[in-house]
Design an enzyme around this catalytic site. Structure first.
Site, PDB file in Angstrom:
ATOM      1  N   LYS A 200      -4.831   1.122 -12.326  1.00  9.99           N
ATOM      2  CA  LYS A 200      -4.715   2.471 -12.603  1.00  9.99           C
ATOM      3  C   LYS A 200      -5.666   2.998 -13.681  1.00  9.99           C
ATOM      4  O   LYS A 200      -6.108   4.068 -13.564  1.00  9.99           O
ATOM      5  CB  LYS A 200      -3.144   2.613 -13.052  1.00  9.99           C
ATOM      6  CG  LYS A 200      -2.046   2.397 -11.675  1.00  9.99           C
ATOM      7  CD  LYS A 200      -0.787   2.343 -12.056  1.00  9.99           C
ATOM      8  CE  LYS A 200      -0.017   2.062 -10.905  1.00  9.99           C
ATOM      9  NZ  LYS A 200       1.497   1.357 -11.484  1.00  9.99           N
ATOM     10  N   GLY A 298       8.879   3.273  -7.492  1.00 11.79           N
ATOM     11  CA  GLY A 298      10.121   3.550  -6.417  1.00 11.79           C
ATOM     12  C   GLY A 298       9.766   4.324  -5.240  1.00 11.79           C
ATOM     13  O   GLY A 298       8.723   4.867  -5.118  1.00 11.79           O
TER      14      GLY A 298
END
Ligand code: HSE
Length: 405
Positions: A200, A298
């Site tokens: 990231k 999630g």
């Protein structure tokens, strides 16, 4: 408009769910055109799933179907996701992805292919899960020189550290809980050793400064050596330990980028980011500090970002969105251990007198149950190489960087 989803794991099944459960609002936002999932590519069988007509094990069904103009790649990993994405973009289809490993490793080639084919390759979900960060960085902050970025970029490790800090929970029990909740990668090594955050960081650094940064240029240290003793000492200094990705602009040809545990003092916006939440703090020369916060992992939060990219592609089906960067070079990311000065937290088996003799003035910390032969302290600013040389031969138990974000 017909779309396909490649990979029916946590994120892929979330994408199908959001497309179906939010069909009305999505149709309004695409300009009237509803989305319909025509194919779901996965090698596994899902006998109880209601989408039996959509499942395929053959990628060519998607590639060769002219009705499918947008594909969500939620497979993860570099292969075969890279090959599939190149072929889809080459065929003029737009691809959206949550696959940070692929964007970090192969983003440059994929963006170039998208450019050639006048297709879009969008990856909002690859950093920060549901948090909008790619567009804000490239569009809303476009008037700034970005000076630095610091982020809590991995939900699993933030969840584990929060459980250790707030509930005195063991590392293993907290990791198991994160896996049960679907936050962790298939192989949790990528989370706990900092590789996921490293990918990231590469994407954010490439976007912020316009040159591709590869994972092998960014040193990553995970959280496996963080103990409840370190947590207690740092609590006494009014701080918390977070796994941070940090990026600093040095000049046009140099940046620093690294992932490591870091001491964050309680006044920082990053200190209060708990549980599975992520936050990305961007420091711009005109805007100052801005912080983007939300669920970084999630099923539905990540699907929310993937589906937003699909909607964007549907709206811009004949137009190219400009997201991207150019080639970097080997020396672009500096050896931060030699070049960046910062304070450090040190825990060691030594006396206070020895600590002072080695490092000069330091701030000593304490904890309940502290053994008489153990010290913990925060140093003044110095480079990591200087610190290591001053501690040479000492019985050091842990060293953690202290951030200024
Ligand atoms: N395993 C990742 C995390 C998922 O915990 O943040 C989102 O990238």
């Amino acid at each position: 408009m017909k779309v396909a989803v490649m990979g029916y794991g946590t994120v892929g099944s979330g994408v199908v769910e959001v497309i179906e459960s939010h069909s009305e609002i999505i149709a309004k936002r695409t300009g009237g055109e509803p989305l319909e999932v025509k194919y779901i590519l996965d090698l596994r069988d899902f006998p109880d799933d209601p989408h039996q007509n959509a499942f395929t094990k053959d990628f060519n069904d998607i590639l060769n179907d002219p009705e499918v103009k947008i594909v969500a790649e939620t497979m993860g990993g570099v292969n075969p996701a890279f090959d599939f994405t190149m072929k889809l973009l080459g065929a003029g289809k737009s691809v959206v992805t949550s696959n940070k490993e692929l964007v970090a490793q192969k983003g440059l080639e994929l963006l170039e292919q998208a450019e050639k084919s006048n297709a879009n390759y969008l990856f909002e979900a690859s950093v920060g899960g549901g948090i909008p960060i790619i567009r804000p960085m490239t569009q809303c902050l476009a008037a700034n020189n970005i000076e630095g970025v610091a982020g809590i970029l991995n939900g699993t490790t933030n969840f584990i550290l929060t459980k250790m800090i707030e509930e005195n929970m063991s590392f293993e029990a907290a990791l198991k809980l994160a896996q049960d909740n679907g936050y962790a990668e298939k192989d949790p090594t990528a989370d706990i050793e900092g590789h996921d955050a490293c990918r990231k960081v590469c994407i954010l650094a490439s976007l912020a400064f316009g040159k591709h940064v590869y994972p092998n240029q960014v040193e990553a240290e995970g959280i496996t050596n963080i103990t409840l003793e370190d947590v207690a000492y740092i609590h006494s200094a009014n701080g918390v330990i977070k796994l941070l990705g940090q990026i600093k602009y040095i000049n046009e040809n140099k940046i620093a980028a690294f992932v490591s545990p870091a001491v964050v003092y309680n006044g920082s916006q990053l200190a209060s980011v708990r549980d599975v939440f992520n936050a990305i703090l961007v420091r711009g020369d005109a805007v100052g500090d801005v912080c983007f916060y939300g669920r970084g992992a999630g099923k539905l939060p990540t699907a929310s970002a993937v589906v937003a990219d699909i909607v964007d592609c549907a709206k811009h089906i004949f137009r190219k969105k400009i997201f991207g960067w150019g080639a970097g070079d080997e020396d672009y990311v500096v050896d931060y251990k030699a070049e960046l000065e910062m304070p450090f937290y040190v825990r060691a088996k030594m006396s206070q007198a020895e600590a002072k003799a080695r490092l000069g003035v330091v701030k000593f910390l304490s904890r309940t149950g502290q053994p008489s032969d153990e010290v913990a302290f925060i140093t003044d600013n110095l480079t990591e190489n200087e610190l290591n040389s001053k501690l040479s031969g000492a019985n050091v138990l842990n060293i953690i960087k202290v951030t200024n974000y």
